[in-house]
Design a protein around this motif. Structure first.
Motif, PDB file in Angstrom:
ATOM      1  N   GLY A 644      20.990   9.117  36.895  1.00  0.00           N
ATOM      2  CA  GLY A 644      19.778   9.485  36.094  1.00  0.00           C
ATOM      3  C   GLY A 644      19.854   8.988  34.608  1.00  0.00           C
ATOM      4  N   GLN A 645      21.185   8.352  34.375  1.00  0.00           N
ATOM      5  CA  GLN A 645      21.390   7.293  33.123  1.00  0.00           C
ATOM      6  C   GLN A 645      21.199   5.742  33.421  1.00  0.00           C
ATOM      7  N   GLY A 646      20.852   5.496  34.654  1.00  0.00           N
ATOM      8  CA  GLY A 646      20.437   4.335  34.880  1.00  0.00           C
ATOM      9  C   GLY A 646      21.573   3.496  35.682  1.00  0.00           C
ATOM     10  N   ALA A 647      22.684   4.181  36.069  1.00  0.00           N
ATOM     11  CA  ALA A 647      23.825   3.204  36.548  1.00  0.00           C
ATOM     12  C   ALA A 647      23.368   2.888  38.124  1.00  0.00           C
ATOM     13  N   ASP A 648      24.109   2.008  38.462  1.00  0.00           N
ATOM     14  CA  ASP A 648      23.836   1.266  39.588  1.00  0.00           C
ATOM     15  C   ASP A 648      24.687   2.027  40.811  1.00  0.00           C
ATOM     16  N   LEU A 649      24.108   3.176  41.168  1.00  0.00           N
ATOM     17  CA  LEU A 649      25.060   4.043  42.193  1.00  0.00           C
ATOM     18  C   LEU A 649      23.976   4.405  43.377  1.00  0.00           C
ATOM     19  N   PRO A 650      24.590   4.506  44.606  1.00  0.00           N
ATOM     20  CA  PRO A 650      23.601   4.945  45.654  1.00  0.00           C
ATOM     21  C   PRO A 650      22.974   6.455  45.497  1.00  0.00           C
ATOM     22  N   ASP A 651      21.597   6.702  45.779  1.00  0.00           N
ATOM     23  CA  ASP A 651      21.030   7.910  45.846  1.00  0.00           C
ATOM     24  C   ASP A 651      21.726   8.819  46.597  1.00  0.00           C
ATOM     25  N   ALA A 655      18.019  15.073  49.951  1.00  0.00           N
ATOM     26  CA  ALA A 655      17.257  14.600  50.806  1.00  0.00           C
ATOM     27  C   ALA A 655      17.827  13.098  51.258  1.00  0.00           C
ATOM     28  N   ALA A 656      18.219  12.338  50.383  1.00  0.00           N
ATOM     29  CA  ALA A 656      18.462  11.068  50.757  1.00  0.00           C
ATOM     30  C   ALA A 656      19.866  11.147  51.606  1.00  0.00           C
ATOM     31  N   LEU A 657      20.791  11.911  51.419  1.00  0.00           N
ATOM     32  CA  LEU A 657      22.038  12.119  52.174  1.00  0.00           C
ATOM     33  C   LEU A 657      21.533  12.375  53.331  1.00  0.00           C
ATOM     34  N   MET A 658      20.651  13.372  53.668  1.00  0.00           N
ATOM     35  CA  MET A 658      20.129  13.814  55.121  1.00  0.00           C
ATOM     36  C   MET A 658      19.387  12.555  55.907  1.00  0.00           C
ATOM     37  N   LYS A 659      19.081  11.758  55.129  1.00  0.00           N
ATOM     38  CA  LYS A 659      18.162  10.703  55.744  1.00  0.00           C
ATOM     39  C   LYS A 659      18.998   9.595  56.355  1.00  0.00           C
ATOM     40  N   THR A 660      20.296   9.375  55.691  1.00  0.00           N
ATOM     41  CA  THR A 660      21.030   8.225  56.093  1.00  0.00           C
ATOM     42  C   THR A 660      22.332   8.922  56.729  1.00  0.00           C
ATOM     43  N   GLU A 662      23.558   8.854  59.617  1.00  0.00           N
ATOM     44  CA  GLU A 662      24.265   7.864  60.456  1.00  0.00           C
ATOM     45  C   GLU A 662      25.196   6.799  59.757  1.00  0.00           C
ATOM     46  N   ASP A 663      24.721   6.484  58.426  1.00  0.00           N
ATOM     47  CA  ASP A 663      25.170   5.338  57.828  1.00  0.00           C
ATOM     48  C   ASP A 663      26.638   5.830  57.248  1.00  0.00           C
ATOM     49  N   TRP A 664      26.753   7.130  56.565  1.00  0.00           N
ATOM     50  CA  TRP A 664      27.834   7.247  55.824  1.00  0.00           C
ATOM     51  C   TRP A 664      28.702   8.489  56.302  1.00  0.00           C
ATOM     52  N   LEU A 665      27.653   9.592  57.249  1.00  0.00           N
ATOM     53  CA  LEU A 665      28.864  10.574  57.588  1.00  0.00           C
ATOM     54  C   LEU A 665      29.410  10.459  58.973  1.00  0.00           C
ATOM     55  N   ALA A 686      33.207   7.005  49.829  1.00  0.00           N
ATOM     56  CA  ALA A 686      33.509   5.960  50.492  1.00  0.00           C
ATOM     57  C   ALA A 686      32.258   4.935  50.679  1.00  0.00           C
ATOM     58  N   ARG A 687      31.081   5.840  49.798  1.00  0.00           N
ATOM     59  CA  ARG A 687      29.919   4.903  49.851  1.00  0.00           C
ATOM     60  C   ARG A 687      29.862   3.991  48.794  1.00  0.00           C
ATOM     61  N   LEU A 688      30.758   4.168  47.666  1.00  0.00           N
ATOM     62  CA  LEU A 688      31.017   3.628  46.566  1.00  0.00           C
ATOM     63  C   LEU A 688      31.966   2.351  46.612  1.00  0.00           C
ATOM     64  N   ASP A 689      31.592   1.220  45.962  1.00  0.00           N
ATOM     65  CA  ASP A 689      32.768  -0.073  46.163  1.00  0.00           C
ATOM     66  C   ASP A 689      33.618   0.301  44.998  1.00  0.00           C
TER      67      ASP A 689
END
Length: 805
Positions: A644-651, A655-660, A662-665, A686-689
């Motif tokens: 919310g403060q503009g950081a480059d982090l995944p949504d 809602a976004a977690l449920m849509k993805t 397969e990718d992360w869970l 693990a989604r964060l570098d």
């Protein structure tokens, strides 16, 4: 001398338009005389220059009647200058110049001879009904005219059609015939039909009133055969002497239909009719129409693969058509079973059949024509994509189309038979022995209300004499027997034949006492508990009705498993199934022998691969939601705060977690047998570098370290970082805790020894200096065993009680 009709005034303009443009749209109200006058006027004017006129009628009775009236006008018998052609009956000769055909005949003519050799003009009569065959016939004819036959005349005639769209499609002039033969006085009801009153009772009252107040023949419109019979029964003893009640509906023998149309030598006629009497028929002596205001329509449900009949209010166009029946031969009256106020709520036109019908036949015709999609033709209304896709899938299952959607040799054979592709497939595979069943399934149930078993109907068909409905079906069976080729393989039982036609309606009985089945197409069906087939394990449901959760079985036949395996052994196979059961709230691993949606045998799958179990657990998450822990929620809050403060982090919103998932869970579920004990925080992290993790810990640290060295998780929910800590543990702290490079103050909830909130502050030094004294006064009394120093800034932090003296 032929009496003058309203259409006569428009005939010169119409023939001039056809001569100049080769196409036209004629609008003429009911009773104008267009059906019988226009073809003869064209013939008299030398139109077309060569070839015969073919006129399409939507119904067999109308086709016969139109041909008979035109032949009578010429003083000839039917079959000379004017003839007709329909399924199973033809009366034409080499001298025939006007041929009246039912709509499906034109499609067969076009498919067998796209150039329409010997045909100079096509007339689409009663086009306002927008039947599927008429829409398709016009589209195919128009393509033929543009590509092969620019000389082919095309005339579209309608009583109530909005002529704009079809005239635009054909780029055709519109000719309008004004007025009807005689005026018709409308009589509405003063108030709506009372709630609770049966339609048939209300209709019988209105018919009796109309007969009592008028002279001449009466035509009453009812939605179906059942209502006709019930109204007729309700009128017994209520009509004056000399009134002959005659039914008129499509399933009646032709002789009975002719009797309803023909004039009586003595007395008055009361015709109780379905929509068959709306168009292209002049019923002699009718002066009065009684309109019940209901129409029965077929509605196809592609999701269930079944057509059901629904009863709906008429449209304004249909009501206008019905009213016009009263003004054909003299001034008339029309009684309507609804109020003038209710009339404003009627729809303008009925829906085109192409939007509501079973599209299996259309899909086969399109493939036969060589088009990949309906958009390649000039269809006035496109068919629904889902319905067309379902129809094509069935045709592939029947072997009529290949996987690419091209017609097969078997499909061409099916198209040549005058049956729905399902029944045509049954007849082509099973041969002449399937003809009785094909005729039976192609007609109305002759034993409605006598159970569901098809074998009873086949036995009755062998004793058809004396029963008009069975005689009609038996005659059709003889015709189909002549059209059938040699059977493929061994002789088939009736159950096997039915399963050939309805591979998606093989039913396996569900557990329990209620007679309920799962059908191979995936839908459910039920029948009455007292039905003789109610205990059958396997059935084929050949007729289904109803719009509820499960369809109602009206006709079926019992099927043995041996018959099913002998017929569809190549489609029965073992499947490994590892899935989440919503009902039992667990992962179930089974090995199942299946035919479509039916499970014929079921065993435990002892060692499913880990990836199959992980995929099933993922479905569990979709069903139950993410298994949040406090740690995972705090991590999500930290990430979302910085995003919310503009950081480059995944949504990381829910809602976004449920849509993805397969990718992360999914990777985190590998090797697990349940969701118990799963902390998704590690998967979220693990989604964060590495740079993102470092930035997260620096800008939104996960915890606060107390003076005693304990780490307390920071809660970032709501956008304000906060902690809860025992008040005594903060003794000696003289600067308020802050986090991040911006030194954002933490909201600190100070707790009592019993971990109850005592104070919330974002200024700890200010609290020590002000409110602490009051808090100390209260707490000393409640917790005397714990330290409460006068100057907390000089005291040591502690979680212990005071030492005993």
């Amino acid at each position: 001398m032929t009496p003058e009709l309203p259409i006569d005034a428009a005939l010169p303009e119409l023939t001039r338009a056809l001569r100049a443009a080769g196409r036209a749209v004629l609008q003429a109200p009911p009773g104008a005389g267009k059906t019988t006058r226009v073809p003869l006027a064209m013939l008299e004017a030398g139109l077309p220059a060569a070839g015969r006129i073919v006129m399409l009628e939507p119904r067999r009775l109308a086709a016969r009647g139109a041909a008979a009236r035109m032949a009578e006008t010429l003083g000839e018998p039917v079959g000379e200058t004017v003839g007709y052609r329909m399924r199973g009956e033809t009366r034409v000769s080499k001298a025939t110049r006007i041929e009246v055909v039912t709509e499906g005949i034109l499609t067969r003519m076009l498919q067998s001879d796209p150039e329409l050799g010997g045909v100079g003009a096509l007339i689409f009569d009663e086009f306002h009904e927008r039947s599927l065959n008429a829409d398709l016939g016009l589209a195919l004819s128009w393509e033929v005219r543009e590509a092969l036959r620019p000389d082919l005349m095309v005339l579209v005639m309608s009583a109530t059609l909005d002529a704009g769209p079809v005239a635009e499609m054909l780029d055709a002039p519109v000719v309008t015939s004004e007025g009807r033969s005689h005026p018709v006085d409308l009589r509405w009801q003063e108030r709506p039909v009372a709630k609770g009153q049966r339609f048939e009772a209300a209709m019988a009252d209105l018919v009796a009133q109309a007969v009592g107040e008028t002279d001449g023949g009466v035509l009453a419109f009812l939605p179906g055969e059942g209502e006709i019979r019930r109204v007729a029964a309700a009128l017994e003893g209520r009509l004056p002497a000399g009134v002959a009640v005659q039914p008129l509906y499509g399933a009646l023998p032709f002789s009975a239909q002719r009797a309803a149309v023909a004039p009586l030598e003595t007395g008055r006629k009361l015709v109780l009719a379905t929509a068959i009497a709306e168009t292209a028929l002049t019923i002699q002596d009718v002066r009065v129409v009684v309109d019940g205001g209901l129409a029965r329509r077929a509605r196809f449900d592609p999701g269930r693969g079944m057509t059901r009949l629904v009863t709906e209010r008429v449209t304004r166009a249909e009501a206008t058509q019905r009213t016009g029946r009263a003004g054909r031969v003299a001034p008339g009256l029309c009684y309507r079973l609804w109020t003038k106020g209710e009339d404003g709520g009627l729809q303008a036109f009925p829906p085109p059949e192409i939007t509501t019908a079973d599209l299996c036949g259309l899909a086969l015709e399109l493939a036969m024509w060589g088009v990949q999609g309906p958009e390649e033709l000039s269809l006035l209304t496109p068919p629904p994509e889902k319905g067309l896709a379902e129809a094509r899938a069935l045709l592939v299952e029947l072997g009529a189309l290949d996987a690419a959607g091209h017609v097969t040799g078997h499909g061409r054979a099916l198209a040549a038979l005058p049956l729905h592709p399902r029944l045509a497939h049954m007849l082509a595979v099973a041969g002449p022995e399937a003809a009785p069943l094909a005729a039976l399934l192609n007609d109305r149930d002759p034993l409605r209300g006598e159970g569901t078993d098809l074998t009873l109907r086949l036995k009755a068909l062998r004793r058809a004499k004396g029963n008009p409905a069975l005689e009609r079906i038996a005659t059709e069976a003889k015709r189909l027997r002549r059209l059938a080729g040699q059977p493929e393989g061994a002789a088939r039982t009736p159950a096997e034949m039915a399963a050939l036609a309805y591979p998606d309606r093989v039913g396996l009985r569900r557990p329990g006492d209620a007679p309920r089945w799962l059908l191979s197409g995936g839908t459910g069906a039920e029948m009455d508990a007292g039905d003789p087939l109610a205990g059958s394990r396997l059935i084929v449901a050949t007729e289904l009705t109803g719009g509820g959760r499960e369809a109602k079985i009206r006709q079926a036949v019992a099927l043995t498993e041996a018959e099913l395996r002998g017929l569809y052994g190549d489609r029965i196979g073992w499947h490994d199934v590892c899935r989440w059961s919503k009902r039992h709230r667990r992962v179930e691993a089974r090995q199942q022998e299946r035919f479509g949606a039916l499970v014929l045998d079921d065993r435990i799958w002892k060692n499913p691969p880990p990836e199959a179990f992980a995929a099933a657990l993922l479905d569990a998450v979709r069903d139950l939601g993410l298994p949040w822990t406090d740690r995972a929620r705090r991590l999500q809050s930290r990430i979302e705060l910085l995003r919310g403060q503009g950081a480059d982090l995944p949504d990381s919103s829910d809602a976004a977690l449920m849509k993805t998932l397969e990718d992360w869970l999914l990777p985190a579920l590998a090797g697990r047998r349940s969701l118990d004990g799963l902390d998704i925080a590690d998967a979220l992290l693990a989604r964060l570098d590495w740079p993102q993790r470092q930035a997260l810990d620096r800008l939104a640290p996960p915890d606060f370290e107390t003076p005693l060295g304990r780490k307390i998780p920071i809660d970032y929910a709501g956008g304000t970082p906060q902690i809860e800590v025992r008040l005594q543990e903060m003794f000696g702290v003289t600067e308020h805790p802050v986090i991040g490079p911006d030194r954002l103050p933490l909201k600190v909830t100070l707790l009592s020894p019993a971990r109850r909130p005592v104070q919330v502050t974002t200024d700890l030094p200010g609290f020590w200096a002000t409110s602490y004294a009051e808090v100390r006064k209260d707490m000393r009394g409640q917790y005397p065993k714990h330290p409460w120093p006068e100057d907390p800034t000089q005291a040591d932090p502690t979680l212990r009680a005071k030492r005993r003296g």
